[in-house]
Design an enzyme around this catalytic site. Structure first.
Site, PDB file in Angstrom:
ATOM      1  N   ASP A   1     -27.489  36.007 -36.682  1.00 19.89           N
ATOM      2  CA  ASP A   1     -27.477  37.320 -36.034  1.00 19.89           C
ATOM      3  C   ASP A   1     -26.148  38.028 -36.299  1.00 19.89           C
ATOM      4  OD1 ASP A   1     -25.922  35.744 -34.408  1.00 19.89           O
ATOM      5  OD2 ASP A   1     -27.012  36.172 -32.550  1.00 19.89           O
ATOM      6  N   SER A   2     -25.259  37.369 -37.092  1.00 17.27           N
ATOM      7  CA  SER A   2     -24.071  38.053 -37.612  1.00 17.27           C
ATOM      8  C   SER A   2     -24.504  39.207 -38.510  1.00 17.27           C
ATOM      9  CB  SER A   2     -23.172  37.071 -38.381  1.00 17.27           C
ATOM     10  OG  SER A   2     -23.939  36.299 -39.296  1.00 17.27           O
TER      11      SER A   2
ATOM     12  N   ASP B   1     -31.587  32.839 -36.616  1.00 12.29           N
ATOM     13  CA  ASP B   1     -31.120  32.980 -35.232  1.00 12.29           C
ATOM     14  C   ASP B   1     -32.140  33.710 -34.386  1.00 12.29           C
ATOM     15  OD1 ASP B   1     -28.635  31.805 -34.717  1.00 12.29           O
ATOM     16  OD2 ASP B   1     -27.544  33.431 -35.706  1.00 12.29           O
TER      17      ASP B   1
ATOM     18  N   LYS C   1     -32.525  28.914 -34.638  1.00  9.53           N
ATOM     19  CA  LYS C   1     -31.290  28.485 -33.976  1.00  9.53           C
ATOM     20  C   LYS C   1     -31.135  29.268 -32.676  1.00  9.53           C
ATOM     21  CE  LYS C   1     -26.967  29.499 -35.662  1.00  9.53           C
ATOM     22  NZ  LYS C   1     -26.348  30.328 -34.597  1.00  9.53           N
TER      23      LYS C   1
ATOM     24  N   GLU D   1     -28.426  29.721 -29.186  1.00  9.60           N
ATOM     25  CA  GLU D   1     -27.088  29.456 -28.653  1.00  9.60           C
ATOM     26  C   GLU D   1     -27.173  28.944 -27.223  1.00  9.60           C
ATOM     27  OE1 GLU D   1     -24.569  32.899 -28.976  1.00  9.60           O
ATOM     28  OE2 GLU D   1     -24.833  33.038 -31.151  1.00  9.60           O
TER      29      GLU D   1
ATOM     30  N   GLU E   1     -19.011  25.848 -33.049  1.00  7.65           N
ATOM     31  CA  GLU E   1     -18.194  26.992 -33.476  1.00  7.65           C
ATOM     32  C   GLU E   1     -16.882  27.053 -32.712  1.00  7.65           C
ATOM     33  OE1 GLU E   1     -20.247  30.739 -33.860  1.00  7.65           O
ATOM     34  OE2 GLU E   1     -18.376  31.854 -34.142  1.00  7.65           O
TER      35      GLU E   1
HETATM   36  O1  KIV Z   1     -24.752  34.381 -36.784  1.00  8.90           O
HETATM   37  C1  KIV Z   1     -24.108  33.588 -37.497  1.00  8.90           C
HETATM   38  O2  KIV Z   1     -23.758  33.881 -38.647  1.00  8.90           O
HETATM   39  C2  KIV Z   1     -23.771  32.280 -36.935  1.00  8.90           C
HETATM   40  C3  KIV Z   1     -22.774  31.453 -37.674  1.00  8.90           C
HETATM   41  C4  KIV Z   1     -21.416  31.998 -37.485  1.00  8.90           C
HETATM   42  C5  KIV Z   1     -22.865  30.027 -37.306  1.00  8.90           C
HETATM   43  O3  KIV Z   1     -24.280  31.921 -35.920  1.00  8.90           O
END
Ligand code: KIV
Length: 271
Positions: free
Chosen positions: A51-52, A90, A120, A122, A189
């Site tokens: 989600d980056s 994510d 994924k 969190e 992280e």
């Molecule tokens: O969203 C993302 O890119 C991440 C990584 C930094 C692990 O969760």
């Protein structure tokens, strides 16, 4: 022959074998077809559609605004590009916290509409019900502990997490809980290297670190950061492998110059 070199396609089982063999796992993010194709050809084991994307693709300050539809759009482009890597996506903020039925629906949409291989999430104990429900549908889940950017307004800052004993103990318990629940791996992280090493020894599933030192089972970086496309972000853990931002800027400047001088197109570049 190493596990990674004999695996035509990376699966969650391959990752587990790699850990048991002491082979490090390489993961990078990608958000679009063209980049994912190059990343997959490099031999990475996992591609994370993180989600980056909210930051590096859409220009938001945090990861919170990105939607499920937008994540599915990015993920399906990545899936079309890859031949070997395991693609993990994510679940975005607001699609799994506090409501395990909604979490399952979100995960199912990602799997069905993008063709990705895993999701994924969190968090630790507070999202256990969502994790259980997603896993019970046969969808592989990767955990994410330590600095969890979707909770940035709770933390208030992006500094290193779990430096104090109480938070470190809780993180270790959460990691064990994620393993017991059935997660296939955990991202750690921005936590102290010593703690990340300890977690990695105490769980049998692979740990993938970002800013968590070298004692973990694998590493992940955000593609735009390691290529030097994002230039304003330079935490200590980030190694830049290229200054692509500068190189792109110079190439674009050269193009503008050539157009203005009528140097482009030349005789050979026209019909
Ligand atoms: O969203 C993302 O890119 C991440 C990584 C930094 C692990 O969760």
């Amino acid at each position: 022959m190493s596990v990674h070199s004999k695996s035509k396609r990376v699966t969650t089982q391959v990752l587990r074998e790699m850990k048991h063999n002491g082979e490090k796992i390489a993961m990078l993010t990608a958000y679009d077809y063209s980049m994912a194709r190059i990343v997959d050809q490099s031999g990475v084991d996992c591609i994370l559609v993180g989600d980056s994307a909210s930051n590096v693709m859409a220009g938001h300050e945090t990861t919170l605004p990105i939607t499920l539809d937008q994540m599915i759009y990015h993920a399906s482009a990545v899936v079309r590009a890859i031949q070997r890597a395991l693609v993990i996506v994510d679940l975005p903020f607001g699609t799994y916290q506090g409501n395990s039925k909604e979490a399952l629906q979100s995960a199912i949409r990602i799997m069905k509409e993008s063709g990705a291989h895993a999701v994924k999430l969190e968090g630790g104990r507070e999202i256990r019900e969502s994790i259980d429900r997603i896993l019970s549908a046969g969808i592989p889940v990767m955990g994410h502990l330590g600095l969890t950017p979707q909770s940035i307004y709770k933390f208030g800052t992006y500094v290193v997490r779990a430096k104090e004993e109480e938070e470190a103990e809780q993180l270790i318990e959460d990691a064990k809980m994620l393993e017991a629940a059935g997660c296939f791996a955990i991202v750690l992280e921005k936590i102290p290297a010593k703690l990340a090493g300890k977690v990695s020894k105490e769980v049998q599933i692979p740990t993938i670190g970002i800013g968590a030192g070298s004692g973990v089972d694998g590493q992940v970086l955000v593609l735009h950061d390691m290529l030097g496309i994002t230039q304003e972000f330079s935490p200590r853990f980030l190694r830049r492998y290229l200054d692509l931002g500068d190189q792109m800027l110079n190439a674009c400047r050269q193009y503008v110059d050539d157009v203005r001088k009528v140097d482009f197109p030349n005789e050979n570049e026209q019909y």
